[in-house]
Design a protein around this motif. Sequence first.
Motif, mmCIF file in Angstrom:
data_model
loop_
_atom_site.group_PDB
_atom_site.id
_atom_site.type_symbol
_atom_site.label_atom_id
_atom_site.label_comp_id
_atom_site.label_asym_id
_atom_site.label_seq_id
_atom_site.Cartn_x
_atom_site.Cartn_y
_atom_site.Cartn_z
ATOM 1 N N GLY A 70 0.807 -1.205 0.000
ATOM 2 C CA GLY A 70 0.000 0.000 0.000
ATOM 3 C C GLY A 70 0.847 1.265 0.000
ATOM 4 O O GLY A 70 2.058 1.235 -0.202
ATOM 5 N N HIS A 71 0.190 2.391 0.249
ATOM 6 C CA HIS A 71 0.849 3.697 0.217
ATOM 7 C C HIS A 71 1.188 4.128 1.632
ATOM 8 O O HIS A 71 0.313 4.219 2.500
ATOM 9 N N LYS A 72 2.473 4.386 1.888
ATOM 10 C CA LYS A 72 2.941 4.729 3.229
ATOM 11 C C LYS A 72 3.308 6.213 3.297
ATOM 12 O O LYS A 72 4.059 6.724 2.468
ATOM 13 N N LYS A 73 2.787 6.885 4.311
ATOM 14 C CA LYS A 73 3.100 8.289 4.559
ATOM 15 C C LYS A 73 4.234 8.366 5.576
ATOM 16 O O LYS A 73 4.159 7.747 6.640
ATOM 17 N N VAL A 74 5.277 9.106 5.232
ATOM 18 C CA VAL A 74 6.470 9.198 6.061
ATOM 19 C C VAL A 74 6.666 10.648 6.496
ATOM 20 O O VAL A 74 6.680 11.562 5.663
ATOM 21 N N TYR A 131 7.568 -4.839 -6.617
ATOM 22 C CA TYR A 131 6.785 -5.104 -7.829
ATOM 23 C C TYR A 131 5.492 -4.290 -7.829
ATOM 24 O O TYR A 131 4.425 -4.765 -8.229
ATOM 25 N N GLY A 132 5.613 -3.041 -7.367
ATOM 26 C CA GLY A 132 4.483 -2.120 -7.400
ATOM 27 C C GLY A 132 3.532 -2.228 -6.227
ATOM 28 O O GLY A 132 2.499 -1.556 -6.209
ATOM 29 N N ARG A 133 3.873 -3.020 -5.224
ATOM 30 C CA ARG A 133 2.958 -3.234 -4.098
ATOM 31 C C ARG A 133 3.124 -2.210 -2.974
ATOM 32 O O ARG A 133 2.275 -2.117 -2.092
ATOM 33 N N LEU A 134 4.215 -1.431 -2.983
ATOM 34 C CA LEU A 134 4.473 -0.489 -1.899
ATOM 35 C C LEU A 134 4.951 0.832 -2.489
ATOM 36 O O LEU A 134 5.823 0.854 -3.352
ATOM 37 N N SER A 135 4.370 1.926 -2.014
ATOM 38 C CA SER A 135 4.838 3.258 -2.392
ATOM 39 C C SER A 135 4.968 4.106 -1.138
ATOM 40 O O SER A 135 4.384 3.799 -0.095
ATOM 41 N N MET A 136 5.755 5.187 -1.224
ATOM 42 C CA MET A 136 6.043 6.005 -0.053
ATOM 43 C C MET A 136 5.954 7.490 -0.415
ATOM 44 O O MET A 136 6.391 7.912 -1.486
ATOM 45 N N GLU A 137 5.380 8.252 0.502
ATOM 46 C CA GLU A 137 5.222 9.696 0.335
ATOM 47 C C GLU A 137 5.838 10.391 1.546
ATOM 48 O O GLU A 137 5.557 10.031 2.688
#
Length: 545
Positions: free
Chosen positions: A78-82, A129-135
């Motif tokens: 998923g998309h993780k907010k940092v 493989y596209g399963r994790l994104s970070m902001e």
Amino acid sequence: MTKNGFWPQAITRRRIGGQSSRWATKQAGTAALQPRVESPPAVFSHRSGLGLFVLLALLGLVARNVSAATPPANWTSGHKKVLIIPVRFMDQTGPSDVPSASGYLSGWGNITNGTTGAAINDFYQRASYGRLSMEFTVLPEINLGVSYTTYNATYGTSGLSKFAAWDEPGSFADDVRAKARQVGQALGQLALYDSDNYDLDFLFCGFIPGQGTLASGRAHGKGIFGTTSLALAHEFGHNFGLQHANGISRSTYHSPVRGGTFFTDTYGDVFDLMGWKNTTPIPLVPDRDVNPYWKWQMGWLPDSNISTPAVSGTYRIHAFDQPTLEAGKSYALRVVRDPSRVYWFSYRAGITNPESIWSNNGLEVRIGGESIPATGGHTTLLDMTPGSRGLANIPGVTNNPYATLYDAPLAMGRTYSDNEANLHVTPVKKGGTAPESLDVVLNYGPFLGNVPPTASISPASVTIAAGVAQTFTGTASDANGDALSYYWEFDDPDALGGTTALRTISGVVKDENGNPLAGAVVNNYKGGTPNLVRYGATNFIGSSE
């Protein structure tokens, strides 16, 4: 078989097809050793003491059932907010691009301009493989208004400093998060400044005497405390639940021993983000990719893309260090060895620097971290050329302490035999696919009645003058009728003419018909400069001391 200038140290034989095969005794293995924990300068990671069990597991001294870990469903996808919170003290100026008195750099500029955040996001999207994104969100600097020494004291009975004691009242992390909330509330921006609204946070201090960079594991929270951002991708790996990527070999940079002594290190996997590959450059290049066991543990590499062969045969695995997976393709071989250890065999094609002469042309052999009592959750890269020094000098590193592990992959045509497990593994050829793949022969023994092959070596002339080409002819046969695989190696460090003067060697590697042979490895395994390393070219020239 004819080779110019190279003496066969041993001959490994294999049968490429069928259900049976026989091997000579050339093999790599494991034995008793004491673990040595060594951290790169100013990079420290909080980890479980169970890591000391890694090498005991290789001995078989810790026996537990090997059960598949349950990959996390949400924490690593998923998309993780940092949230990045820059921190300053009364007696330290906070993160800056101005080097400290010792030359220490924090990488602050690449944090503020977004370069580091974009690079880490790109890296993890590719690795997952596209399963994790970070902001990433970067706050203005937070002044704690106290001396950094306030947090040098140990917390309670844990033995950890307040910098490392996560989620405890009076700890550094607790105080920084509370101070940020106070500032945010005063500015009317509480939601922006509140770490509870983010999945991860990085408490960034810049240079602090005696401190480095460490991460809280998933069981303890979500934070990273850091004096530099250069190891940030590695520390996020710890946040996601990963331990270190170990390496083990018989040799070190200084001593290519063949028995009795071993080199091991908690960062020794030179191909892995969780090992030696834990810092710059920015952007992060694909050769920092985590190994397939980590990808499987985090739920990125599903069981449907992993082969678990139970019978002898030839298996194709595709390079796992690529941005996408394809249904029906395998990206690793997983073989249960015993109740404590599991082999993970894999291939990577994304490395383009000098390490690629081994990584692009061989099979990576690791012990996975399935058995926590046996491995502490760590993986271990096994050196398949345990008597060589590998690659001593890489960009920015001279006399590299991990040199021996750069040539760790099992080269095509060579066999790794685990005789206790009756397992024999031989990578035989690339698949010619895009992305590239590797065909691997697995055979399960035992093979009773096998006898070693015989070989004879004949030089064209016993005495030669300087500058005159010499030809060595090797003739081998096998009483069992097995197909043979040949490799040639100088085992004598003085074989190229002594150690006191500079010598030059050149030639053409040929087969028994006199044709140039592609894919030959020529390496004098000597550290420093000059160091002769060639792979793939039939013509070679180089120097040795």
